[in-house]
Scaffold this active site. Structure first.
Site, short mmCIF file in Angstrom:
data_model
loop_
_atom_site.label_atom_id
_atom_site.label_comp_id
_atom_site.label_asym_id
_atom_site.label_seq_id
_atom_site.Cartn_x
_atom_site.Cartn_y
_atom_site.Cartn_z
N TYR A 30 60.50 29.99 57.62
CA TYR A 30 59.34 29.90 56.72
C TYR A 30 58.97 31.28 56.18
CZ TYR A 30 58.37 24.96 56.99
OH TYR A 30 58.46 23.59 56.84
N GLY A 75 61.19 17.89 54.79
CA GLY A 75 62.33 18.78 54.98
C GLY A 75 62.56 19.11 56.45
N ASP A 76 61.47 19.27 57.20
CA ASP A 76 61.59 19.53 58.64
C ASP A 76 62.18 18.32 59.36
OD1 ASP A 76 60.23 22.19 58.79
OD2 ASP A 76 58.55 21.02 58.02
N ARG A 77 61.78 17.12 58.93
CA ARG A 77 62.34 15.91 59.55
C ARG A 77 63.83 15.79 59.23
NH1 ARG A 77 63.73 13.63 63.17
NH2 ARG A 77 63.77 11.38 63.48
#
Length: 453
Positions: free
Chosen positions: A140, A256-258
């Site tokens: 990030y 996006g994290d999933r």
């Protein structure tokens, strides 16, 4: 079982929710009446939480956290699901706050500019990475993925351990040898430079980054997978069952994290690249359909914060509903309390509990009480389905708080007589009624303490 390790920048995500039914007189912007504050791990913290709660029993997160309120709260949230290996941070933990009304984000406010310090990599972090069954780098742009010692170790491990790299526009390029890089389409076009479309960018980045494959996510259309060899990228669509799960206005926060976490878990389990990306596409689609990252939030409204209860009261009144309130110490929650609260909630559309503070309880019950502090008593009450909000008051009687709440119904147990309730006059003065409901015989906190010592 070997752990899955997430490396990256963890953030504290906050959603401030309320209603917006009027404009500010100073400017044409909505005025939001705050009702609730929700908190959850964000960034790499969300990716690690998703791995732990959806896929893997053992997840380690290597991240930088500041010694500040946001960092402490974030560490507390993460501790429920993952093992955290802390890196030192320069500055304060990043907190991203979304202001939302009626399911729509109105603004986002970011605070804290902390970055991972360039200190030597702790031995615990090295051991976790060397024992990993797979590694997800969730960048990030806050310095963890740029840590020189970490990059050297990831470069060493990439040839023999599946590494998934979710890049960030302000972060560094993936190390060579990554199994799968997962930018979204806008990120991929920015990283690749002069490419004409996402498919061209996927192919270019696979070569530029020296990774085995690149999966560029393209929202509801799935992903474009550029794998080994010189063939064109292939489209990996959302499956029909996953597509059917979508409805309403989606909140794509965390999609996006999933995707990246699901791909990591699949590769750790031995899936080949196309199958891993296909399962990740479906996992992300179902995740958005189920409410996205917001569905993982916990109530971060401070226990007893008046605005929460009063905001609820205002909303119920605006909607023409019936507000019920009850009050007491609720020390050592027992079946008598639960019965009272259930009966009270059945009398209207929302129930506010007016909770005696610790000081107030001591004044009424003596110096040995309460057994359970107000913050924990409020938290327990809010876990009950019948309770919609809690407000803590310091006085012996809830008269002042009731003057502000103005409930339609004030409920107390039948062991009281109406003449014994000093607050009854306040309730009636604002048009409310007092209702006494039957109590469960044999249950009181004082009785329980006396007979169990």
């Amino acid at each position: 079982m070997t752990p899955l390790v997430v490396v990256g920048d963890a953030l504290l995500d906050v959603d401030v929710e309320g209603t917006a039914e009027r404009l500010c007189p100073e400017a044409p912007v909505p005025v939001v009446d705050v009702e609730r504050r929700w908190q959850r791990p964000g960034g790499a913290g969300l990716a690690a939480t998703l791995l732990a709660t959806r896929t893997a029993p053992e997840v380690v997160l290597v991240t930088a956290l500041g010694d500040d309120d946001a960092g402490r709260r974030l560490a507390e949230l993460l501790a429920h699901d993952v093992q955290v290996v802390r890196l030192p941070m320069d500055g304060e933990t990043v907190c991203k706050t979304r202001l939302r009304a009626a399911g729509q984000s109105l603004a986002r406010v970011d605070t804290g500019g902390g970055r991972a310090a360039r200190a030597p990599l702790p031995g615990r972090a090295v051991r976790a990475l060397r024992s990993a069954g797979a590694i997800l780098v969730s960048d990030y742009g806050r310095g963890v993925a740029a840590h020189p010692g970490l990059r050297d170790l990831l470069t060493e491990l990439a040839p023999r351990v599946p590494v998934v790299w979710d890049p960030h526009p302000r972060g560094p390029a993936p190390v060579p040898g990554v199994r799968l890089a997962t930018p979204n389409d806008s990120e991929a076009l920015a990283f690749a430079g002069d490419c004409s479309d996402a498919a061209d960018a996927a192919h270019t980045l696979r070569s530029t980054w020296s990774c085995t494959a690149t999966a560029v996510t393209v929202g509801p259309r799935g992903a474009l997978l550029a794998g080994p060899g010189d063939g064109p990228p292939v489209t990996v669509p959302v499956s029909a069952p996953a597509r059917a799960a979508g409805h309403g206005r989606p909140d794509t926060c965390g999609a996006g994290d999933r995707f990246a976490s699901a791909a990591t878990a699949a590769l750790a389990g031995g899936s080949e690249l196309t199958a891993a990306v296909s399962s990740a596409v479906d996992a992300a689609s179902r995740f958005v359909a189920a409410g996205g990252a917001a569905a993982l939030s916990v109530d971060g409204t401070p226990a007893g914060e008046p605005e929460s209860a009063f905001g609820l009261a205002d909303r119920v009144r605006r909607q023409g509903g019936r507000l019920v309130a009850t009050g007491g110490c609720f020390d050592l929650l027992h079946p008598g309390h639960v019965s009272l609260l259930r009966q009270a909630r059945s009398l209207g559309d929302a129930l506010v509990v007016c909770l005696n503070s610790d000081e107030s309880v001591r004044g009424l019950k003596g110096p040995a009480r309460p057994v359970v502090p107000a913050e924990d008593r409020a938290r327990l009450l809010l876990e009950l389905e019948s309770v919609d909000a809690v407000v803590v008051f310091d006085e012996p009687s809830p008269e002042q708080v009731l003057a502000r709440l103005r409930p339609d119904v004030w409920v107390k147990g039948g062991d009281y007589a109406e003449a014994d309730l000093p607050e009854a006059g306040v309730v009636r003065r604002h048009g409310g009624e007092v209702v006494l409901v039957p109590t469960v015989a044999g249950y009181s906190t004082t009785h329980l303490l006396t007979h169990h010592r």
